[in-house]
Structure formats: C-alpha cells, structure tokens
Design a protein around this motif. Structure first.
Motif, short mmCIF file in Angstrom:
data_model
loop_
_atom_site.label_atom_id
_atom_site.label_comp_id
_atom_site.label_asym_id
_atom_site.label_seq_id
_atom_site.Cartn_x
_atom_site.Cartn_y
_atom_site.Cartn_z
N MET A 7 0.82 -1.20 0.00
CA MET A 7 0.00 0.00 0.00
C MET A 7 0.86 1.26 0.00
SD MET A 7 -3.19 -0.91 2.53
CE MET A 7 -3.47 0.82 2.78
N MET A 8 1.93 1.25 0.78
CA MET A 8 2.81 2.42 0.84
C MET A 8 3.46 2.68 -0.51
SD MET A 8 4.52 1.95 4.64
CE MET A 8 5.83 3.08 4.25
N LEU A 9 3.90 1.63 -1.18
CA LEU A 9 4.53 1.79 -2.48
C LEU A 9 3.50 2.23 -3.53
CD1 LEU A 9 7.10 1.67 -4.10
CD2 LEU A 9 6.76 -0.79 -4.38
N LEU A 10 2.30 1.67 -3.50
CA LEU A 10 1.25 2.09 -4.42
C LEU A 10 0.89 3.56 -4.20
CD1 LEU A 10 -0.76 1.37 -6.65
CD2 LEU A 10 -2.33 0.59 -4.86
N LYS A 11 0.83 3.98 -2.95
CA LYS A 11 0.55 5.38 -2.65
C LYS A 11 1.64 6.28 -3.19
CE LYS A 11 -0.63 8.60 0.98
NZ LYS A 11 -0.72 8.86 2.40
N LYS A 12 2.88 5.85 -3.10
CA LYS A 12 4.00 6.64 -3.62
C LYS A 12 3.88 6.77 -5.14
CE LYS A 12 7.58 8.61 -1.95
NZ LYS A 12 7.40 9.93 -1.35
N VAL A 13 3.53 5.68 -5.82
CA VAL A 13 3.31 5.73 -7.27
C VAL A 13 2.22 6.75 -7.58
CG1 VAL A 13 2.41 4.44 -9.26
CG2 VAL A 13 4.12 3.39 -7.76
N GLN A 14 1.13 6.70 -6.84
CA GLN A 14 0.01 7.61 -7.09
C GLN A 14 0.40 9.06 -6.84
OE1 GLN A 14 -2.75 5.72 -4.42
NE2 GLN A 14 -3.69 4.52 -6.06
N MET A 46 11.33 9.50 -11.43
CA MET A 46 10.96 8.89 -10.14
C MET A 46 9.78 7.96 -10.32
SD MET A 46 11.37 12.07 -7.49
CE MET A 46 10.57 11.18 -6.17
N LEU A 47 8.79 8.40 -11.10
CA LEU A 47 7.61 7.57 -11.34
C LEU A 47 7.99 6.26 -12.01
CD1 LEU A 47 4.55 7.21 -11.29
CD2 LEU A 47 4.45 8.50 -13.44
N LYS A 48 8.86 6.34 -12.98
CA LYS A 48 9.31 5.13 -13.67
C LYS A 48 9.97 4.16 -12.68
CE LYS A 48 12.41 3.59 -17.32
NZ LYS A 48 13.44 3.96 -18.26
N LYS A 49 10.81 4.67 -11.81
CA LYS A 49 11.49 3.81 -10.83
C LYS A 49 10.51 3.18 -9.85
CE LYS A 49 15.87 6.20 -11.18
NZ LYS A 49 16.86 7.07 -10.57
N TYR A 50 9.57 3.99 -9.34
CA TYR A 50 8.59 3.44 -8.41
C TYR A 50 7.68 2.41 -9.07
CZ TYR A 50 9.74 6.50 -4.50
OH TYR A 50 10.38 7.12 -3.47
N LYS A 51 7.27 2.67 -10.31
CA LYS A 51 6.45 1.68 -11.02
C LYS A 51 7.22 0.39 -11.26
CE LYS A 51 3.11 4.46 -13.60
NZ LYS A 51 2.68 4.84 -14.95
N GLU A 52 8.47 0.51 -11.66
CA GLU A 52 9.29 -0.69 -11.88
C GLU A 52 9.45 -1.47 -10.59
OE1 GLU A 52 12.88 0.88 -13.59
OE2 GLU A 52 12.02 0.98 -15.61
N GLN A 53 9.68 -0.77 -9.48
CA GLN A 53 9.81 -1.45 -8.19
C GLN A 53 8.51 -2.16 -7.82
OE1 GLN A 53 10.87 1.05 -4.86
NE2 GLN A 53 10.63 -0.62 -3.41
N TYR A 54 7.39 -1.45 -7.97
CA TYR A 54 6.11 -2.04 -7.63
C TYR A 54 5.86 -3.29 -8.47
CZ TYR A 54 1.22 -2.66 -6.54
OH TYR A 54 0.04 -3.20 -6.10
N GLU A 55 6.07 -3.19 -9.77
CA GLU A 55 5.80 -4.33 -10.65
C GLU A 55 6.76 -5.49 -10.40
OE1 GLU A 55 5.56 -2.70 -14.62
OE2 GLU A 55 3.45 -2.17 -14.29
N ARG A 56 7.97 -5.19 -10.01
CA ARG A 56 8.94 -6.23 -9.69
C ARG A 56 8.50 -7.00 -8.44
NH1 ARG A 56 12.95 -2.98 -10.22
NH2 ARG A 56 13.08 -2.41 -8.05
N GLU A 57 7.96 -6.28 -7.45
CA GLU A 57 7.60 -6.89 -6.18
C GLU A 57 6.17 -7.44 -6.14
OE1 GLU A 57 8.58 -4.43 -2.81
OE2 GLU A 57 10.46 -3.79 -3.75
#
Length: 85
Positions: A7-14, A46-57
């Motif tokens: 949830m925290m990572l998804l919120k960061k993406v948003q 930053m958005l690209k990095k957070y999305k990549e991290q979210y999708e990886r995890e």
C-alpha cells in the motif's frame, strides 16, 4: 496489516503520478518554464522507478500497454486488487 508495504509503495506511485500530471498541465500553458520542465523530468524518472519497483515486487499495475511483457499474461488479475488493499 498484511499489505502495508504494498500500500505504501502504491501510494507513492500515485503521489508521484499526480505531481507529473500537474506539472504536465502547467507546462501546457508555460512551455518555457525551465524549472518546471526540470521538475517534470525528475518526477517522470521517479515515477518510472517506483512503477518498476512495484511491478517487480507485486506484479503489473495495468493489464496491458505500459505494464511490459510477462511470462504470465494474466498475472495482473492475481489479487489483491488496488481497492482490496
């Protein structure tokens, strides 16, 4: 909570996506504002990095398009859905 980190990572993406969209709208009317352009480019990276991290995890954020290729094409449908977090 079981999905707290997700949830925290998804919120960061948003949040970063919101910033990028707002800067994009601002740049529509102020295309020569170099500071805003630099901020926009930073937000997009930053958005690209957070999305990549979210999708990886946790798997794809969307079911097609920018989510990339997957050996499991229906992985996006494997829960939990964002509103179930």
């Amino acid at each position: 909570m079981k999905y707290e980190k997700q949830m925290m990572l998804l919120k960061k993406v948003q949040e970063i996506q919101f910033v990028a969209v707002e800067l994009n709208l601002y740049l529509d009317t102020h295309p020569c504002d170099q500071d805003a352009l630099n901020d926009y480019n930073c937000a997009v990276e930053m958005l690209k990095k957070y999305k990549e991290q979210y999708e990886r995890e946790y798997g794809p954020l969307i079911n097609f398009g920018h989510g990339g290729m997957s050996g499991e094409p229906w992985q996006w449908a494997q829960g939990p859905w964002p509103w179930e977090l």
